[in-house]
Write a protein that holds these residues in place. Structure first.
Motif, PDB file in Angstrom:
ATOM      1  N   ILE A 199       0.856  -1.187   0.000  1.00  0.00           N
ATOM      2  CA  ILE A 199       0.000   0.000   0.000  1.00  0.00           C
ATOM      3  C   ILE A 199       0.895   1.240   0.000  1.00  0.00           C
ATOM      4  N   GLU A 200       0.478   2.265  -0.731  1.00  0.00           N
ATOM      5  CA  GLU A 200       1.200   3.541  -0.712  1.00  0.00           C
ATOM      6  C   GLU A 200       0.467   4.464   0.236  1.00  0.00           C
ATOM      7  N   VAL A 201       1.137   4.837   1.313  1.00  0.00           N
ATOM      8  CA  VAL A 201       0.540   5.731   2.310  1.00  0.00           C
ATOM      9  C   VAL A 201       1.594   6.763   2.698  1.00  0.00           C
ATOM     10  N   ASP A 202       1.182   8.036   2.777  1.00  0.00           N
ATOM     11  CA  ASP A 202       2.125   9.145   2.933  1.00  0.00           C
ATOM     12  C   ASP A 202       2.559   9.436   4.367  1.00  0.00           C
ATOM     13  N   ALA A 236      -2.141   6.276   7.725  1.00  0.00           N
ATOM     14  CA  ALA A 236      -2.154   4.816   7.874  1.00  0.00           C
ATOM     15  C   ALA A 236      -3.165   4.402   8.944  1.00  0.00           C
ATOM     16  N   ASN A 237      -3.191   5.141  10.065  1.00  0.00           N
ATOM     17  CA  ASN A 237      -4.152   4.844  11.130  1.00  0.00           C
ATOM     18  C   ASN A 237      -5.586   5.061  10.655  1.00  0.00           C
ATOM     19  N   ALA A 262      -7.779  -5.637  10.464  1.00  0.00           N
ATOM     20  CA  ALA A 262      -6.836  -5.044   9.517  1.00  0.00           C
ATOM     21  C   ALA A 262      -5.729  -4.320  10.263  1.00  0.00           C
ATOM     22  N   VAL A 263      -4.538  -4.332   9.656  1.00  0.00           N
ATOM     23  CA  VAL A 263      -3.393  -3.587  10.179  1.00  0.00           C
ATOM     24  C   VAL A 263      -2.724  -2.907   8.997  1.00  0.00           C
ATOM     25  N   VAL A 264      -2.489  -1.589   9.118  1.00  0.00           N
ATOM     26  CA  VAL A 264      -1.749  -0.852   8.096  1.00  0.00           C
ATOM     27  C   VAL A 264      -0.457  -0.367   8.744  1.00  0.00           C
ATOM     28  N   THR A 288       6.502  -0.174   6.769  1.00  0.00           N
ATOM     29  CA  THR A 288       6.738  -1.224   5.777  1.00  0.00           C
ATOM     30  C   THR A 288       5.881  -1.041   4.528  1.00  0.00           C
ATOM     31  N   GLN A 289       4.944  -0.077   4.567  1.00  0.00           N
ATOM     32  CA  GLN A 289       4.023   0.167   3.446  1.00  0.00           C
ATOM     33  C   GLN A 289       3.238  -1.105   3.104  1.00  0.00           C
TER      34      GLN A 289
END
Length: 72
Positions: free
Chosen positions: A7-10, A15-16, A31-33, A37-38
């Motif tokens: 996943i691409e998260v800035d 992410a939360n 789920a865990v983001v 580690t993206q």
């Protein structure tokens, strides 16, 4: 069933927020983001249509961060 996605998260806050949005999606058990580690780990409910659930997860994540991408 658990699956891991890139996943691409800035930022960590996004992410939360994406993690919370994913947990509220129908068919998702947990789920865990992880921003560092993206990666996104999604555990699906029994009998859930994984592809359909992930389309809804992507929609929910795009509400948090419009340029979000998840490698399905």
């Amino acid at each position: 069933m658990k699956k891991t996605y890139k996943i691409e998260v800035d930022c960590a806050n996004c992410a939360n927020l994406m993690e919370d949005a994913t947990k509220k999606t129908e068919g998702v058990a947990s789920a865990v983001v992880n921003f560092m580690t993206q990666k996104m780990i999604v555990e699906f409910e029994e009998g859930a249509d994984v592809k359909a659930v992930m389309k809804n997860v992507l929609k929910a994540c795009k509400k948090v961060e419009p340029d979000c991408e998840i490698e399905l």
